[in-house]
Design a protein around this motif. Structure first.
Motif: not given
Length: 271
Positions: A187-190, A180-185, A195-196, A209-210
């Motif tokens: 963006d850890a917050r997104t 997901l972090l890769v897909l969001a470039n 995930h939460a 956001g992805l």
């Protein structure tokens, strides 16, 4: 002189006994650690089997990433179900997706990431003496790609697969947190928000956001099941098995296993 010799002998024996005692204690701690590691591995294998039985008994194969708690042998173990369409297929991923993977997860500069992504594509498209495309046969084949170091491979291996049987993109709903972090470039917050919400069981999660250019809704009967067993303060052993849930194995097992692995990792929020 005789008394001095006796005293020296006693002192020497005392040192030898102390050294031997220290060595024995160290060996005991080492053996205890190895025993605990083997026991944790066995627990992880058992939990993976229990989850596979539950999945196989369900009406359909899961198409989304999920996490559950499994009670086994007096403890509760976290298990994760990852459809392989939620990972990045090394034999299918196109240049933009591989470049993003190498930039975000591989921590490479964009220019270097793009160049290495092209090298990966060129490597998997090489032909053998019969003219057949060689492709990657195992995740470890990444190490044969010029420019891929072991450290880089270690950062990528848990995000990739060869068995997704999907498209050149990723099913975001099936993706684990690092993908997901890769897909969001990056963006850890997104990613943390997404995930939460899925950990809490929310449906209809907003994934706007992805990067939609890197995602699709592909599905597969193939899953990666991972059991996370604590072994020490801040560490756990991850026991994983990639399977085709709907294909029986020659030995009669109601699923076919394609890959097994285990690794010791620091405990993270995803655990």
């Amino acid at each position: 002189m005789a008394l001095i010799a006796v005293l020296w002998l006693v002192a020497a024996l005392s040192i030898m006994v102390a050294s031997l005692s220290t060595s024995i204690r160290q060996e005991a701690r080492t053996l205890s650690g190895k025993r605990d590691l083997v026991a944790a591995q066995a627990v992880g294998d058992a939990v993976v089997q229990l989850v596979l039985q539950k999945v196989r008994a369900a009406e359909r194969v899961p198409d989304q990433w999920s996490q559950l708690n499994v009670a086994y042998s007096g403890q509760t173990v976290v298990a994760q179900i990852t459809p392989l369409t939620g990972l990045i297929d090394l034999n299918q991923a196109d240049l933009p997706l591989l470049s993003r993977l190498l930039t975000v997860a591989g921590e490479l500069a964009p220019e270097r990431a793009a160049a290495l992504a092209q090298t990966i594509i060129d490597t998997r498209q090489q032909r053998d003496s019969r003219g057949s495309v060689m492709r990657f046969e195992a995740e470890e084949d990444l190490l044969k790609v010029p420019g891929v170091t072991y450290d880089l491979y270690a950062r990528l291996v848990s995000l990739v697969t060869l068995e997704g049987r999907g498209s050149s993109r990723v099913n975001a709903k099936a993706a684990p947190l690092p993908v997901l972090l890769v897909l969001a470039n990056g963006d850890a917050r997104t990613v943390e928000m997404i995930h939460a919400k899925r950990l809490s069981g929310d449906v209809g999660i907003d994934m706007s956001g992805l990067d939609t250019a890197l995602t699709d809704s592909s599905s597969s009967n193939r899953l990666k099941i991972t059991a996370i067993v604590p072994i020490d303060t801040g560490k756990s052993i991850h026991v994983s098995r990639s399977v085709d849930v709907m294909a029986s194995a020659p030995d009669g097992t109601p699923w076919s296993t394609y890959r097994t692995s285990s690794s010791i990792q620091a405990t993270t929020s995803e655990n």
